[in-house]
Motif scaffolding. Sequence first.
Motif, PDB file in Angstrom:
ATOM      1  N   UNK A 127       0.626  -1.338  -0.063  1.00 58.39           N
ATOM      2  CA  UNK A 127       0.083   0.065  -0.139  1.00 58.39           C
ATOM      3  C   UNK A 127       0.946   1.331   0.128  1.00 58.39           C
ATOM      4  N   UNK A 128       1.981   1.243  -0.144  1.00 62.01           N
ATOM      5  CA  UNK A 128       3.059   1.927  -0.155  1.00 62.01           C
ATOM      6  C   UNK A 128       3.551   2.694   1.258  1.00 62.01           C
ATOM      7  N   UNK A 129       4.972   3.149   1.176  1.00 57.27           N
ATOM      8  CA  UNK A 129       5.622   3.589   2.597  1.00 57.27           C
ATOM      9  C   UNK A 129       5.214   5.038   2.676  1.00 57.27           C
ATOM     10  N   UNK A 130       3.873   5.254   3.110  1.00 54.63           N
ATOM     11  CA  UNK A 130       3.585   6.579   3.362  1.00 54.63           C
ATOM     12  C   UNK A 130       2.798   6.517   4.933  1.00 54.63           C
ATOM     13  N   UNK A 178       5.727   3.553  -4.823  1.00 54.98           N
ATOM     14  CA  UNK A 178       7.212   3.653  -4.264  1.00 54.98           C
ATOM     15  C   UNK A 178       7.726   2.458  -4.574  1.00 54.98           C
ATOM     16  N   UNK A 179       8.940   2.258  -4.005  1.00 50.05           N
ATOM     17  CA  UNK A 179       9.627   1.024  -4.201  1.00 50.05           C
ATOM     18  C   UNK A 179       9.020  -0.075  -3.208  1.00 50.05           C
ATOM     19  N   UNK A 180       8.703   0.061  -2.151  1.00 49.86           N
ATOM     20  CA  UNK A 180       8.026  -0.923  -1.456  1.00 49.86           C
ATOM     21  C   UNK A 180       6.585  -1.301  -1.980  1.00 49.86           C
ATOM     22  N   UNK A 204       5.815  -1.256  -5.215  1.00 53.35           N
ATOM     23  CA  UNK A 204       6.110  -1.607  -6.368  1.00 53.35           C
ATOM     24  C   UNK A 204       6.568  -2.996  -6.181  1.00 53.35           C
ATOM     25  N   UNK A 205       7.572  -3.088  -5.449  1.00 57.87           N
ATOM     26  CA  UNK A 205       8.224  -4.693  -5.164  1.00 57.87           C
ATOM     27  C   UNK A 205       7.137  -5.524  -4.793  1.00 57.87           C
ATOM     28  N   UNK A 206       6.234  -5.231  -3.785  1.00 54.45           N
ATOM     29  CA  UNK A 206       5.273  -6.147  -3.355  1.00 54.45           C
ATOM     30  C   UNK A 206       4.244  -6.589  -4.794  1.00 54.45           C
ATOM     31  N   UNK A 207       4.060  -5.656  -5.618  1.00 53.46           N
ATOM     32  CA  UNK A 207       3.383  -6.110  -6.742  1.00 53.46           C
ATOM     33  C   UNK A 207       3.890  -6.573  -7.520  1.00 53.46           C
ATOM     34  N   UNK A 208       5.070  -6.816  -7.734  1.00 50.20           N
ATOM     35  CA  UNK A 208       5.767  -7.748  -8.605  1.00 50.20           C
ATOM     36  C   UNK A 208       5.917  -8.925  -8.017  1.00 50.20           C
ATOM     37  N   UNK A 209       5.922  -8.994  -6.714  1.00 49.19           N
ATOM     38  CA  UNK A 209       6.013 -10.263  -5.907  1.00 49.19           C
ATOM     39  C   UNK A 209       4.709 -10.821  -6.110  1.00 49.19           C
ATOM     40  N   UNK A 210       3.496 -10.411  -6.050  1.00 50.13           N
ATOM     41  CA  UNK A 210       2.320 -10.821  -6.311  1.00 50.13           C
ATOM     42  C   UNK A 210       1.987 -11.402  -7.689  1.00 50.13           C
ATOM     43  N   UNK A 211       2.474 -10.418  -8.529  1.00 48.06           N
ATOM     44  CA  UNK A 211       2.273 -10.649  -9.979  1.00 48.06           C
ATOM     45  C   UNK A 211       3.014 -12.052 -10.338  1.00 48.06           C
ATOM     46  N   UNK A 212       4.131 -12.301  -9.752  1.00 50.64           N
ATOM     47  CA  UNK A 212       4.696 -13.696  -9.884  1.00 50.64           C
ATOM     48  C   UNK A 212       4.155 -14.659  -9.310  1.00 50.64           C
TER      49      UNK A 212
END
Length: 304
Positions: free
Chosen positions: A121-124, A139-141, A143-151
Amino acid sequence: MKKNVLLTGGTGFVGKHLTKVLIDAGFTVSILSRSKQENTASIFYFTWDVQKQTIEMEAVLNADYIIHLAGANIAEKPWTTKRKEEIINSRQQSAQLIYSVLKKNDKKLDAFISASAIGIYGAVNGAEVCTEETALGDDFLGLTCQKWEAAADQFEKLGIRTAKVRTGLVLGENDGFLNKLTPIFKWRLGSALGSGKQYMPWIHVEDLCGIYLEAINNPNMSGPYNAAINDNTTNTSFSKALAKVYGYKIWLPNVPEFIIKLAMGEMAKIVLTGRRVSSDKVKQLGFNFKHTNLEETLKICIQK
């Protein structure tokens, strides 16, 4: 015959606890590791090398369920460009390696269950309570989690039920998130960080393992699920509770934000930001959290 659960990241903090939970629940456990270890009556070890994309395929082909915990520790090293790539690749490429074995051999699983994080949900900072439908961070966190879940989502294309567990800060006995904090607080030097207003959704490792077990046993569990206690814990209230467990009240001022940023760089976002999350979705499946009181949970976790 007993059903077999294959764990990636099975030798880590959560993985060790989950292995015991699964064995107690009547499963056999296979663990993918970078180095070969001796098998036991209920645990079978296999090797893989994510960078080289090599794997003992028997581990995947014998699995009824796969729980994917593997991924480089996001808070272990500074976020250089190279480290960011390692964090993302360790999650994507490891899932891709398993996916390729399943697809090549037309192997079907009962379920594929992937770790994720509320960092999606973002580092905010903010008072909004994030549900699984909340807009995702860019942000980085996030997008990282989104790519993690996309995998993980690839496995749905193979007709495999797929669940994703978005985890908060994991508390356990002298391990996990507390491992770095307890020495400071034990010596009565603990204090809140930055404003102290950032939220800290947390979960005890026993409850987290319970959610993974629910994901195995409940055929209706698919898609993303938040895994954290929604009790409005902030960094200040968490710090006060931890100090109380050690028998004192915090006397030091908050650590200034600029000092944390100087020490941690961009990675400071991990401790200076935090959002509220709702775990109603997993509760609606019938899952009940055992550890909901922060102070009592900390007492259990800390062996003085």
